[in-house]
Design an enzyme around this catalytic site. Structure first.
Site, PDB file in Angstrom:
ATOM      1  N   ASP A   7      17.852  15.033 -49.497  1.00  0.00           N
ATOM      2  CA  ASP A   7      17.851  15.543 -48.117  1.00  0.00           C
ATOM      3  C   ASP A   7      18.854  16.693 -48.034  1.00  0.00           C
ATOM      4  O   ASP A   7      20.012  16.548 -48.426  1.00  0.00           O
ATOM      5  CB  ASP A   7      18.228  14.410 -47.159  1.00  0.00           C
ATOM      6  CG  ASP A   7      17.946  14.770 -45.696  1.00  0.00           C
ATOM      7  OD1 ASP A   7      17.193  14.035 -45.044  1.00  0.00           O
ATOM      8  OD2 ASP A   7      18.489  15.785 -45.214  1.00  0.00           O
ATOM      9  N   ASP A 102      12.823  19.359 -45.295  1.00  0.00           N
ATOM     10  CA  ASP A 102      14.090  19.308 -46.037  1.00  0.00           C
ATOM     11  C   ASP A 102      14.325  17.977 -46.729  1.00  0.00           C
ATOM     12  O   ASP A 102      15.435  17.689 -47.120  1.00  0.00           O
ATOM     13  CB  ASP A 102      15.268  19.662 -45.105  1.00  0.00           C
ATOM     14  CG  ASP A 102      15.834  18.449 -44.403  1.00  0.00           C
ATOM     15  OD1 ASP A 102      15.057  17.547 -44.058  1.00  0.00           O
ATOM     16  OD2 ASP A 102      17.065  18.406 -44.228  1.00  0.00           O
ATOM     17  N   GLU A 103      13.284  17.159 -46.887  1.00  0.00           N
ATOM     18  CA  GLU A 103      13.506  15.893 -47.566  1.00  0.00           C
ATOM     19  C   GLU A 103      12.299  15.428 -48.347  1.00  0.00           C
ATOM     20  O   GLU A 103      11.159  15.852 -48.064  1.00  0.00           O
ATOM     21  CB  GLU A 103      13.914  14.807 -46.577  1.00  0.00           C
ATOM     22  CG  GLU A 103      12.846  14.471 -45.577  1.00  0.00           C
ATOM     23  CD  GLU A 103      13.243  13.300 -44.701  1.00  0.00           C
ATOM     24  OE1 GLU A 103      13.409  12.184 -45.228  1.00  0.00           O
ATOM     25  OE2 GLU A 103      13.386  13.514 -43.490  1.00  0.00           O
TER      26      GLU A 103
HETATM   27  P1  TTP Z   1      17.604  16.284 -40.793  1.00  0.00           P
HETATM   28  O1  TTP Z   1      17.570  16.146 -42.274  1.00  0.00           O
HETATM   29  O2  TTP Z   1      17.437  15.062 -39.953  1.00  0.00           O
HETATM   30  O3  TTP Z   1      18.971  16.962 -40.344  1.00  0.00           O
HETATM   31  P2  TTP Z   1      19.850  18.077 -41.047  1.00  0.00           P
HETATM   32  O4  TTP Z   1      19.303  18.476 -42.371  1.00  0.00           O
HETATM   33  O5  TTP Z   1      20.035  19.199 -40.069  1.00  0.00           O
HETATM   34  O6  TTP Z   1      21.244  17.374 -41.200  1.00  0.00           O
HETATM   35  P3  TTP Z   1      21.723  16.276 -42.251  1.00  0.00           P
HETATM   36  O7  TTP Z   1      22.811  16.945 -43.045  1.00  0.00           O
HETATM   37  O8  TTP Z   1      22.233  15.134 -41.426  1.00  0.00           O
HETATM   38  O9  TTP Z   1      20.506  15.933 -43.076  1.00  0.00           O
HETATM   39  O10 TTP Z   1      16.510  17.311 -40.299  1.00  0.00           O
HETATM   40  C1  TTP Z   1      16.145  18.473 -41.062  1.00  0.00           C
HETATM   41  C2  TTP Z   1      15.868  19.651 -40.170  1.00  0.00           C
HETATM   42  O11 TTP Z   1      14.858  19.312 -39.213  1.00  0.00           O
HETATM   43  C3  TTP Z   1      17.075  20.073 -39.321  1.00  0.00           C
HETATM   44  O12 TTP Z   1      17.925  20.997 -39.969  1.00  0.00           O
HETATM   45  C4  TTP Z   1      16.445  20.646 -38.097  1.00  0.00           C
HETATM   46  C5  TTP Z   1      15.139  19.924 -37.957  1.00  0.00           C
HETATM   47  N1  TTP Z   1      15.260  18.911 -36.880  1.00  0.00           N
HETATM   48  C6  TTP Z   1      14.791  19.242 -35.604  1.00  0.00           C
HETATM   49  O13 TTP Z   1      14.262  20.331 -35.385  1.00  0.00           O
HETATM   50  N2  TTP Z   1      14.946  18.314 -34.599  1.00  0.00           N
HETATM   51  C7  TTP Z   1      15.544  17.076 -34.798  1.00  0.00           C
HETATM   52  O14 TTP Z   1      15.660  16.256 -33.866  1.00  0.00           O
HETATM   53  C8  TTP Z   1      16.013  16.748 -36.138  1.00  0.00           C
HETATM   54  C9  TTP Z   1      16.676  15.423 -36.426  1.00  0.00           C
HETATM   55  C10 TTP Z   1      15.850  17.705 -37.129  1.00  0.00           C
HETATM   56 MG    MG Z   2      18.741  17.077 -43.779  1.00  0.00          MG
END
Ligand code: TTP
Ligand code: MG
Length: 351
Positions: A7, A102-103
Protein backbone atom coordinates in the site's frame (compact mmCIF):
# COMPACT_ATOMS: atom_id res chain seq x y z
CA UNK A 1 1.37 -19.55 0.72
CA UNK A 2 3.31 -16.33 1.31
CA UNK A 3 1.32 -13.24 0.45
CA UNK A 4 2.37 -9.61 0.54
CA UNK A 5 0.02 -6.66 0.60
CA UNK A 6 1.52 -3.41 -0.71
CA UNK A 7 0.00 0.00 0.00
CA UNK A 8 1.48 3.32 -1.02
CA UNK A 9 1.90 5.91 1.70
CA UNK A 10 -0.44 8.93 1.55
CA UNK A 11 -0.60 8.30 -2.16
CA UNK A 12 -2.23 11.40 -3.69
CA UNK A 13 -0.45 13.71 -1.24
CA UNK A 14 2.90 12.02 -1.82
CA UNK A 15 2.56 12.56 -5.57
CA UNK A 16 1.78 16.24 -5.02
CA UNK A 17 4.85 16.55 -2.76
CA UNK A 18 7.04 14.95 -5.41
CA UNK A 19 5.88 17.43 -8.00
CA UNK A 20 6.24 20.39 -5.64
CA UNK A 21 8.86 19.68 -2.97
CA UNK A 22 8.01 22.94 -1.18
CA UNK A 23 4.88 21.14 0.06
CA UNK A 24 6.90 18.64 2.04
CA UNK A 25 6.72 19.08 5.79
CA UNK A 26 3.72 21.37 5.38
CA UNK A 27 0.28 20.02 6.22
CA UNK A 28 -1.22 19.15 2.84
CA UNK A 29 -4.77 18.13 2.01
CA UNK A 30 -5.75 16.72 -1.36
CA UNK A 31 -9.49 17.01 -1.84
CA UNK A 32 -12.39 19.28 -2.56
CA UNK A 33 -13.08 22.89 -1.90
CA UNK A 34 -12.66 23.92 1.76
CA UNK A 35 -15.12 26.76 1.12
CA UNK A 36 -17.73 24.41 -0.26
CA UNK A 37 -18.78 20.89 0.55
CA UNK A 38 -15.60 19.14 -0.57
CA UNK A 39 -14.18 16.18 1.31
CA UNK A 40 -10.60 15.14 2.03
CA UNK A 41 -9.35 12.48 -0.40
CA UNK A 42 -6.11 12.15 1.51
CA UNK A 43 -3.83 14.18 3.75
CA UNK A 44 -0.09 13.94 4.16
CA UNK A 45 1.33 12.81 7.48
CA UNK A 46 2.00 16.39 8.62
CA UNK A 47 -1.73 17.13 8.21
CA UNK A 48 -2.74 13.87 9.87
CA UNK A 49 -1.03 15.09 13.03
CA UNK A 50 -3.83 17.67 13.24
CA UNK A 51 -6.42 14.91 13.14
CA UNK A 52 -7.20 15.35 9.45
CA UNK A 53 -8.16 12.16 7.65
CA UNK A 54 -9.76 10.86 4.43
CA UNK A 55 -13.49 11.47 4.01
CA UNK A 56 -13.55 14.35 6.54
CA UNK A 57 -15.10 17.51 5.18
CA UNK A 58 -12.52 19.99 3.94
CA UNK A 59 -14.21 22.67 6.02
CA UNK A 60 -13.54 20.62 9.15
CA UNK A 61 -9.97 19.95 8.00
CA UNK A 62 -9.42 23.67 7.70
CA UNK A 63 -10.81 24.27 11.18
CA UNK A 64 -8.37 21.72 12.54
CA UNK A 65 -5.43 23.19 10.68
CA UNK A 66 -6.07 26.66 9.27
CA UNK A 67 -2.62 26.88 7.67
CA UNK A 68 -2.96 23.59 5.79
CA UNK A 69 -2.50 23.76 2.04
CA UNK A 70 -5.44 22.45 0.00
CA UNK A 71 -4.93 21.12 -3.50
CA UNK A 72 -7.42 19.54 -5.88
CA UNK A 73 -6.82 15.93 -6.94
CA UNK A 74 -5.30 15.30 -10.36
CA UNK A 75 -6.70 11.85 -10.98
CA UNK A 76 -5.29 11.18 -14.40
CA UNK A 77 -1.80 12.08 -13.19
CA UNK A 78 -2.17 9.74 -10.21
CA UNK A 79 -3.22 7.07 -12.67
CA UNK A 80 -0.01 7.56 -14.66
CA UNK A 81 2.12 7.41 -11.52
CA UNK A 82 0.25 4.33 -10.33
CA UNK A 83 1.02 2.54 -13.61
CA UNK A 84 4.76 3.22 -13.14
CA UNK A 85 4.56 1.94 -9.58
CA UNK A 86 2.93 -1.33 -10.58
CA UNK A 87 5.32 -1.84 -13.46
CA UNK A 88 8.21 -1.46 -11.01
CA UNK A 89 6.61 -3.90 -8.57
CA UNK A 90 6.04 -6.48 -11.31
CA UNK A 91 9.75 -6.42 -12.13
CA UNK A 92 10.43 -7.77 -8.63
CA UNK A 93 7.32 -9.86 -7.99
CA UNK A 94 5.35 -10.75 -11.11
CA UNK A 95 2.26 -12.33 -9.52
CA UNK A 96 0.22 -9.25 -8.74
CA UNK A 97 -3.44 -8.70 -7.93
CA UNK A 98 -3.93 -4.99 -7.92
CA UNK A 99 -6.98 -4.10 -5.84
CA UNK A 100 -6.88 -0.33 -6.04
CA UNK A 101 -4.89 2.51 -7.49
CA UNK A 102 -2.37 2.31 -4.66
CA UNK A 103 -2.72 -1.18 -3.24
CA UNK A 104 -2.60 -4.83 -4.14
CA UNK A 105 -1.53 -8.33 -3.24
CA UNK A 106 1.55 -10.21 -4.37
CA UNK A 107 2.01 -13.96 -4.28
CA UNK A 108 5.60 -14.52 -3.16
CA UNK A 109 5.29 -18.28 -2.61
CA UNK A 110 7.29 -19.26 -5.67
CA UNK A 111 10.04 -16.75 -5.10
CA UNK A 112 10.46 -16.82 -1.34
CA UNK A 113 11.22 -20.12 0.38
CA UNK A 114 10.54 -18.57 3.79
CA UNK A 115 9.42 -15.39 5.53
CA UNK A 116 12.97 -14.07 5.78
CA UNK A 117 13.35 -14.27 2.03
CA UNK A 118 9.93 -12.65 1.66
CA UNK A 119 11.09 -9.71 3.77
CA UNK A 120 14.08 -9.27 1.47
CA UNK A 121 11.71 -9.20 -1.51
CA UNK A 122 9.58 -6.58 0.24
CA UNK A 123 12.68 -4.43 0.71
CA UNK A 124 13.52 -4.88 -2.96
CA UNK A 125 10.00 -3.73 -3.85
CA UNK A 126 10.35 -0.60 -1.72
CA UNK A 127 13.67 0.15 -3.39
CA UNK A 128 12.22 -0.39 -6.87
CA UNK A 129 9.19 1.81 -6.20
CA UNK A 130 11.31 4.55 -4.68
CA UNK A 131 13.87 4.30 -7.46
CA UNK A 132 11.38 4.64 -10.30
CA UNK A 133 8.85 7.04 -8.81
CA UNK A 134 10.30 8.51 -5.60
CA UNK A 135 7.31 7.18 -3.64
CA UNK A 136 7.33 5.13 -0.45
CA UNK A 137 5.13 2.17 0.32
CA UNK A 138 4.40 -0.14 3.20
CA UNK A 139 4.08 -3.92 3.04
CA UNK A 140 2.57 -6.67 5.10
CA UNK A 141 3.69 -10.26 4.66
CA UNK A 142 1.72 -13.24 5.94
CA UNK A 143 0.26 -16.60 5.05
CA UNK A 144 -3.04 -15.10 3.90
CA UNK A 145 -4.50 -12.02 2.29
CA UNK A 146 -6.42 -10.78 5.29
CA UNK A 147 -3.41 -10.88 7.59
CA UNK A 148 -1.11 -9.35 4.97
CA UNK A 149 -3.58 -6.53 4.40
CA UNK A 150 -3.86 -5.68 8.08
CA UNK A 151 -0.09 -6.00 8.50
CA UNK A 152 0.70 -3.54 5.72
CA UNK A 153 -1.00 -0.82 7.75
CA UNK A 154 0.95 -1.45 10.96
CA UNK A 155 4.16 0.42 10.21
CA UNK A 156 3.14 3.22 7.91
CA UNK A 157 4.86 5.03 6.30
CA UNK A 158 7.66 3.00 4.82
CA UNK A 159 7.35 -0.05 7.05
CA UNK A 160 7.37 -3.80 6.54
CA UNK A 161 5.47 -6.06 8.93
CA UNK A 162 5.99 -9.79 8.71
CA UNK A 163 3.56 -12.15 10.45
CA UNK A 164 5.09 -15.62 10.24
CA UNK A 165 2.89 -18.70 9.83
CA UNK A 166 1.42 -19.73 13.15
CA UNK A 167 1.42 -16.19 14.57
CA UNK A 168 -1.69 -14.97 12.71
CA UNK A 169 -4.27 -15.21 15.49
CA UNK A 170 -1.93 -13.70 18.08
CA UNK A 171 -1.08 -10.83 15.76
CA UNK A 172 -4.74 -10.06 15.03
CA UNK A 173 -6.19 -10.61 18.52
CA UNK A 174 -5.47 -7.22 20.16
CA UNK A 175 -6.42 -5.11 17.14
CA UNK A 176 -9.66 -3.13 16.97
CA UNK A 177 -12.36 -5.17 15.27
CA UNK A 178 -12.91 -2.37 12.72
CA UNK A 179 -9.47 -3.13 11.30
CA UNK A 180 -10.79 -6.41 9.94
CA UNK A 181 -11.75 -5.93 6.29
CA UNK A 182 -15.45 -6.69 5.98
CA UNK A 183 -16.35 -5.23 9.36
CA UNK A 184 -17.98 -1.98 8.39
CA UNK A 185 -19.95 0.52 10.46
CA UNK A 186 -23.03 -1.69 10.51
CA UNK A 187 -21.25 -4.79 11.76
CA UNK A 188 -19.49 -2.63 14.33
CA UNK A 189 -22.85 -1.32 15.55
CA UNK A 190 -23.82 -4.86 16.43
CA UNK A 191 -20.48 -6.03 17.77
CA UNK A 192 -19.56 -3.16 20.09
CA UNK A 193 -22.57 -3.35 22.41
CA UNK A 194 -21.78 -7.06 22.83
CA UNK A 195 -18.26 -6.04 23.86
CA UNK A 196 -16.75 -7.55 20.77
CA UNK A 197 -14.29 -4.73 20.27
CA UNK A 198 -11.16 -6.60 19.24
CA UNK A 199 -10.49 -9.03 16.43
CA UNK A 200 -9.59 -11.58 19.11
CA UNK A 201 -13.03 -11.25 20.70
CA UNK A 202 -14.66 -11.91 17.33
CA UNK A 203 -12.36 -14.89 16.77
CA UNK A 204 -13.39 -16.32 20.14
CA UNK A 205 -17.19 -16.08 19.68
CA UNK A 206 -19.07 -19.36 19.90
CA UNK A 207 -21.41 -20.40 17.11
CA UNK A 208 -24.58 -19.22 18.86
CA UNK A 209 -23.25 -15.81 19.88
CA UNK A 210 -21.86 -15.33 16.39
CA UNK A 211 -25.15 -16.29 14.75
CA UNK A 212 -27.00 -13.82 16.99
CA UNK A 213 -24.63 -10.95 16.20
CA UNK A 214 -23.70 -11.60 12.58
CA UNK A 215 -26.04 -14.17 11.13
CA UNK A 216 -25.35 -16.32 8.13
CA UNK A 217 -22.35 -16.87 5.96
CA UNK A 218 -20.99 -13.40 6.56
CA UNK A 219 -20.54 -14.02 10.28
CA UNK A 220 -18.78 -17.33 9.70
CA UNK A 221 -16.52 -15.78 7.11
CA UNK A 222 -15.61 -12.84 9.32
CA UNK A 223 -14.88 -15.11 12.27
CA UNK A 224 -12.60 -17.22 10.08
CA UNK A 225 -10.79 -14.10 8.98
CA UNK A 226 -10.52 -12.94 12.59
CA UNK A 227 -8.74 -16.23 13.24
CA UNK A 228 -6.41 -15.54 10.33
CA UNK A 229 -8.09 -18.16 8.17
CA UNK A 230 -8.51 -16.91 4.62
CA UNK A 231 -8.25 -19.23 1.66
CA UNK A 232 -8.53 -16.59 -1.01
CA UNK A 233 -5.68 -16.83 -3.47
CA UNK A 234 -3.83 -13.99 -5.10
CA UNK A 235 -5.56 -13.81 -8.43
CA UNK A 236 -3.49 -11.98 -10.96
CA UNK A 237 -5.87 -9.89 -12.98
CA UNK A 238 -5.14 -7.54 -15.74
CA UNK A 239 -4.55 -4.11 -14.30
CA UNK A 240 -7.82 -2.60 -13.21
CA UNK A 241 -8.64 0.52 -15.14
CA UNK A 242 -7.92 3.81 -13.43
CA UNK A 243 -11.16 5.26 -14.71
CA UNK A 244 -14.12 4.27 -16.86
CA UNK A 245 -16.12 6.78 -18.79
CA UNK A 246 -18.78 7.26 -21.41
CA UNK A 247 -19.55 10.24 -23.53
CA UNK A 248 -21.92 11.08 -26.29
CA UNK A 249 -21.70 13.75 -28.95
CA UNK A 250 -25.14 14.84 -30.13
CA UNK A 251 -26.15 15.36 -33.73
CA UNK A 252 -27.57 18.72 -32.72
CA UNK A 253 -26.68 20.70 -29.58
CA UNK A 254 -29.04 19.86 -26.71
CA UNK A 255 -30.28 22.21 -24.03
CA UNK A 256 -33.27 20.36 -22.52
CA UNK A 257 -32.27 19.25 -19.03
CA UNK A 258 -34.54 16.26 -19.17
CA UNK A 259 -32.94 14.92 -22.33
CA UNK A 260 -29.47 15.46 -20.82
CA UNK A 261 -30.51 13.67 -17.63
CA UNK A 262 -31.79 10.76 -19.71
CA UNK A 263 -28.45 10.51 -21.51
CA UNK A 264 -26.69 10.51 -18.16
CA UNK A 265 -28.96 7.72 -16.96
CA UNK A 266 -27.99 5.48 -19.86
CA UNK A 267 -24.33 6.17 -19.22
CA UNK A 268 -24.66 5.62 -15.47
CA UNK A 269 -26.31 2.26 -16.11
CA UNK A 270 -23.56 1.17 -18.41
CA UNK A 271 -20.84 2.37 -16.00
CA UNK A 272 -22.53 0.56 -13.16
CA UNK A 273 -22.55 -2.67 -15.17
CA UNK A 274 -18.90 -2.32 -16.04
CA UNK A 275 -17.94 -1.63 -12.42
CA UNK A 276 -20.00 -4.57 -11.28
CA UNK A 277 -18.48 -6.94 -13.84
CA UNK A 278 -15.00 -6.17 -12.58
CA UNK A 279 -15.88 -6.11 -8.89
CA UNK A 280 -14.92 -2.45 -8.63
CA UNK A 281 -16.30 0.45 -6.64
CA UNK A 282 -15.82 4.07 -7.63
CA UNK A 283 -15.22 6.97 -5.27
CA UNK A 284 -15.25 9.77 -7.81
CA UNK A 285 -17.93 10.65 -10.34
CA UNK A 286 -17.13 13.19 -13.04
CA UNK A 287 -19.51 14.84 -15.47
CA UNK A 288 -18.16 16.36 -18.65
CA UNK A 289 -19.89 19.04 -20.68
CA UNK A 290 -18.91 20.43 -24.03
CA UNK A 291 -20.75 23.51 -25.19
CA UNK A 292 -21.62 24.44 -28.74
CA UNK A 293 -18.48 26.59 -28.90
CA UNK A 294 -16.32 23.59 -27.87
CA UNK A 295 -15.61 24.95 -24.40
CA UNK A 296 -15.28 21.88 -22.20
CA UNK A 297 -15.98 21.73 -18.48
CA UNK A 298 -15.75 18.88 -16.02
CA UNK A 299 -17.22 18.70 -12.55
CA UNK A 300 -16.32 15.98 -10.05
CA UNK A 301 -17.38 14.79 -6.69
CA UNK A 302 -15.53 12.35 -4.46
CA UNK A 303 -17.34 10.23 -1.91
CA UNK A 304 -16.03 8.83 1.37
CA UNK A 305 -16.65 5.30 0.14
CA UNK A 306 -17.01 3.65 -3.23
CA UNK A 307 -20.26 3.04 -5.09
CA UNK A 308 -21.31 0.96 -8.06
CA UNK A 309 -25.05 1.45 -8.32
CA UNK A 310 -26.52 3.18 -11.35
CA UNK A 311 -28.98 5.25 -9.32
CA UNK A 312 -26.27 6.91 -7.19
CA UNK A 313 -23.99 7.50 -10.14
CA UNK A 314 -26.87 8.98 -12.11
CA UNK A 315 -28.04 11.33 -9.39
CA UNK A 316 -24.50 12.57 -8.68
CA UNK A 317 -23.84 13.04 -12.39
CA UNK A 318 -27.07 15.05 -12.74
CA UNK A 319 -26.23 17.25 -9.76
CA UNK A 320 -22.85 17.99 -11.28
CA UNK A 321 -24.39 18.73 -14.65
CA UNK A 322 -26.99 21.04 -13.13
CA UNK A 323 -24.35 22.86 -11.14
CA UNK A 324 -22.22 23.41 -14.23
CA UNK A 325 -25.21 24.55 -16.29
CA UNK A 326 -26.31 26.93 -13.56
CA UNK A 327 -22.86 28.48 -13.67
CA UNK A 328 -22.74 28.59 -17.44
CA UNK A 329 -26.01 27.96 -19.23
CA UNK A 330 -25.97 26.88 -22.85
CA UNK A 331 -26.69 24.10 -25.29
CA UNK A 332 -24.32 21.14 -25.21
CA UNK A 333 -22.74 19.26 -28.06
CA UNK A 334 -21.50 16.53 -25.73
CA UNK A 335 -22.09 15.11 -22.26
CA UNK A 336 -20.13 12.41 -20.53
CA UNK A 337 -19.85 10.65 -17.20
CA UNK A 338 -16.77 9.02 -15.78
CA UNK A 339 -15.95 7.18 -12.59
CA UNK A 340 -12.50 7.05 -11.06
CA UNK A 341 -10.91 6.44 -7.69
CA UNK A 342 -11.63 2.77 -8.39
CA UNK A 343 -11.21 0.24 -5.63
CA UNK A 344 -10.98 -3.45 -6.20
CA UNK A 345 -12.10 -4.96 -2.97
CA UNK A 346 -15.77 -4.40 -2.28
CA UNK A 347 -16.49 -4.57 1.41
CA UNK A 348 -18.57 -7.61 2.28
CA UNK A 349 -22.14 -6.41 2.36
CA UNK A 350 -24.04 -6.92 5.58
CA UNK A 351 -27.46 -8.22 4.64
P1 TTP B 1 -5.40 4.89 1.10
O1 TTP B 1 -4.35 3.87 0.81
O2 TTP B 1 -6.55 4.51 1.97
O3 TTP B 1 -4.74 6.18 1.76
P2 TTP B 1 -3.33 6.86 1.50
O4 TTP B 1 -2.50 6.10 0.53
O5 TTP B 1 -3.57 8.30 1.14
O6 TTP B 1 -2.68 6.85 2.93
P3 TTP B 1 -2.00 5.66 3.73
O7 TTP B 1 -0.56 6.07 3.90
O8 TTP B 1 -2.73 5.59 5.04
O9 TTP B 1 -2.18 4.43 2.88
O10 TTP B 1 -6.03 5.45 -0.24
C1 TTP B 1 -5.25 5.62 -1.44
C2 TTP B 1 -5.67 6.85 -2.19
O11 TTP B 1 -7.08 6.80 -2.47
C3 TTP B 1 -5.49 8.15 -1.39
O12 TTP B 1 -4.21 8.72 -1.52
C4 TTP B 1 -6.57 9.03 -1.92
C5 TTP B 1 -7.65 8.10 -2.36
N1 TTP B 1 -8.75 8.12 -1.36
C6 TTP B 1 -9.86 8.94 -1.61
O13 TTP B 1 -9.94 9.60 -2.64
N2 TTP B 1 -10.85 8.99 -0.65
C7 TTP B 1 -10.79 8.26 0.53
O14 TTP B 1 -11.71 8.33 1.37
C8 TTP B 1 -9.63 7.41 0.76
C9 TTP B 1 -9.50 6.60 2.03
C10 TTP B 1 -8.65 7.39 -0.21
MG1 MG C 1 -2.24 4.06 0.69
Amino acid sequence: MIVAHVDLDAFFAAVEELDDPSLREKPLVVGGDPQGRGVVATANYAARRFGIHSAMSCAEARRRCPHAIFVRPRHSHYGDVSRSVWAAIREVAPIVQQTGIDEGYLDLTEQAPDFLAARALAEAIQTAVRGTTGLTCSLGIASSKVVAKIASDRRKPGGITVVPAGREAAFLAPLDVRRLPGVGPRAEERLRPAEVTTIGALAGLGDDDLAALLPGKLGLELRDRARGVDRRRVEPVSEPPVSISHEETFDRDVSERERLHDELRRMAESLSRRLHDRGLLARTVTTKLRYGDFTTRTRSTTLPSGIDDAERIHSLACELLDRALDQRPGALRLVGVGVSGLQGEAQLALV
